[in-house]
Design an enzyme around this catalytic site. Structure first.
Site, PDB file in Angstrom:
ATOM      1  N   ASN A  10      10.635  70.184 -73.989  1.00 38.21           N
ATOM      2  CA  ASN A  10      11.099  71.442 -74.573  1.00 38.21           C
ATOM      3  C   ASN A  10       9.883  72.146 -75.168  1.00 38.21           C
ATOM      4  OD1 ASN A  10      12.255  73.500 -76.026  1.00 38.21           O
ATOM      5  ND2 ASN A  10      13.335  72.173 -77.498  1.00 38.21           N
ATOM      6  N   LYS A  12       9.702  75.013 -76.369  1.00 43.16           N
ATOM      7  CA  LYS A  12      10.070  75.951 -77.450  1.00 43.16           C
ATOM      8  C   LYS A  12       9.345  77.290 -77.219  1.00 43.16           C
ATOM      9  CE  LYS A  12      11.135  72.069 -80.357  1.00 43.16           C
ATOM     10  NZ  LYS A  12      11.330  71.535 -81.685  1.00 43.16           N
ATOM     11  N   HIS A 100      20.508  73.689 -79.231  1.00 38.00           N
ATOM     12  CA  HIS A 100      19.405  73.087 -79.989  1.00 38.00           C
ATOM     13  C   HIS A 100      19.574  73.436 -81.469  1.00 38.00           C
ATOM     14  CE1 HIS A 100      15.404  72.223 -81.478  1.00 38.00           C
ATOM     15  NE2 HIS A 100      15.255  71.456 -80.419  1.00 38.00           N
ATOM     16  N   GLU A 102      17.544  74.348 -83.620  1.00 44.77           N
ATOM     17  CA  GLU A 102      16.856  75.592 -84.027  1.00 44.77           C
ATOM     18  C   GLU A 102      17.712  76.810 -83.692  1.00 44.77           C
ATOM     19  OE1 GLU A 102      13.184  74.664 -82.028  1.00 44.77           O
ATOM     20  OE2 GLU A 102      12.849  73.072 -83.500  1.00 44.77           O
ATOM     21  N   GLU A 172      19.428  64.632 -81.456  1.00 46.72           N
ATOM     22  CA  GLU A 172      18.196  65.026 -82.146  1.00 46.72           C
ATOM     23  C   GLU A 172      18.478  65.187 -83.637  1.00 46.72           C
ATOM     24  OE1 GLU A 172      15.296  67.042 -79.209  1.00 46.72           O
ATOM     25  OE2 GLU A 172      16.578  68.576 -80.049  1.00 46.72           O
ATOM     26  N   GLY A 178      10.025  67.729 -85.155  1.00 50.25           N
ATOM     27  CA  GLY A 178       8.773  68.378 -85.539  1.00 50.25           C
ATOM     28  C   GLY A 178       8.216  67.895 -86.866  1.00 50.25           C
ATOM     29  N   SER A 218      10.361  64.049 -82.684  1.00 52.06           N
ATOM     30  CA  SER A 218       9.064  63.395 -82.872  1.00 52.06           C
ATOM     31  C   SER A 218       8.855  62.198 -81.947  1.00 52.06           C
ATOM     32  CB  SER A 218       8.860  62.989 -84.339  1.00 52.06           C
ATOM     33  OG  SER A 218       8.888  64.143 -85.175  1.00 52.06           O
TER      34      SER A 218
HETATM   35  P1  PGA Z   1       9.732  67.391 -81.442  1.00 53.41           P
HETATM   36  O1  PGA Z   1      10.935  68.362 -80.942  1.00 53.41           O
HETATM   37  O2  PGA Z   1       9.518  66.401 -80.342  1.00 53.41           O
HETATM   38  O3  PGA Z   1       8.570  68.308 -81.642  1.00 53.41           O
HETATM   39  O4  PGA Z   1      10.199  66.756 -82.713  1.00 53.41           O
HETATM   40  C1  PGA Z   1      12.002  67.859 -80.229  1.00 53.41           C
HETATM   41  C2  PGA Z   1      13.002  68.962 -79.987  1.00 53.41           C
HETATM   42  O5  PGA Z   1      13.239  69.764 -80.888  1.00 53.41           O
HETATM   43  O6  PGA Z   1      13.589  69.064 -78.885  1.00 53.41           O
END
Ligand code: PGA
Length: 257
Positions: A10, A12, A100, A102, A172, A178, A218
């Site tokens: 992803n 983003k 997601h 976000e 997640e 993140g 992460s």
């Molecule tokens: P990350 O993001 O691996 O940077 O924690 C994962 C995601 O949000 O899909």
């Protein structure tokens, strides 16, 4: 049934077209097509990068899949700023992330929106990667299994048993996204097992069995192998580590072991 692992990157809101083409080429250079017998590898760039990334993959005849990060459920019309399933299909997307955290937190996406998107994607022949996961407050309150399984039920409500197998669920935990603070394999497995039980209950074990459950938050080349070794974790949704071809491919290799 043994499920084929799926590793999805992803990106983003990262990478202009020029940067995306470079990263797609680096990823393609690291990937051997016979790996696709053992693992599905997918990248999900921003909308404007989809076509350029697809062009790189087509030129290389690589078996890396392409996914979008969002979609709108109507096929066309007066929905300024949105992108439809037929548009994604024409570019060559086989996958699309929906729900997601976000998008839920920053853009107000609801469980009902997620459900409409999942239905539109399934209808159009694109596999939804449905994200679920609890906040730190919900985890600390202790009711995270109820919270996450309710998100799964809402996202997949009214979906035909036969179509359900095309869905992918990505667990997640928001506190792990993140932050560099990944869930332990035990923490991730506990929730993924509860998701598996929920899917069995909703669709029957035979229909639910092919549905893959990913972990995200992460995940990186240092912790992927242990997470992927868990019984109910069938792959990963990778954010930060998917922006580096070598790190991303190290995780893809871990998934083949
Ligand atoms: P990350 O993001 O691996 O940077 O924690 C994962 C995601 O949000 O899909």
């Amino acid at each position: 049934m043994a499920r084929k692992p799926l590793i999805a990157g992803n990106w983003k809101m990262n990478n202009t077209i020029g940067e995306a083409v470079v990263l797609a080429q680096e990823i393609s250079n690291e990937f051997y097509n016979d790996w696709s017998d053992h693992v599905d590898c997918v990248v999900c760039p921003p909308f404007v990068d989809l076509k350029p990334v697809k062009t790189v993959f087509e030129f290389d005849r690589t078996k890396i899949g392409l996914g979008a990060q969002n979609v709108y459920w109507e096929p066309s019309g007066a929905f300024t700023g949105e992108t439809s399933v037929p548009m994604l299909k024409e570019i060559g997307c086989s996958w699309c992330i929906v729900g997601h955290s976000e998008r839920r937190i920053l853009f107000g996406e609801t469980n009902e929106d997620v459900n409409l998107k999942v239905k539109a994607l399934l209808e159009g022949g694109i596999a939804p990667i449905v994200c679920v996961g609890e906040s730190l407050a919900v985890r600390d309150a202790g009711n995270y299994l109820e919270f996450v399984t309710a998100q799964v039920r809402a996202a997949l409500a009214g979906i035909d048993e036969g179509a359900a197998k095309e869905c992918v669920i990505a667990y997640e935990p928001i506190w792990a996204i993140g932050t560099g603070r990944t869930a332990t394999p035990e923490q991730a497995e506990e929730v993924c097992a509860a998701i598996r039980a929920t899917l069995n209950d909703m669709f029957g074990a035979d229909n639910a069995d092919p549905i893959r459950i990913l972990y995200g938050g992460s995940m990186n080349e240092g912790n992927a192998a242990l997470l992927l070794a868990e019984a109910d974790i069938d792959g990963g949704l990778i954010g930060g580590a998917s922006l580096n071809a070598k790190s991303f491919m190290a995780i893809v290799k871990d998934a083949m072991r």
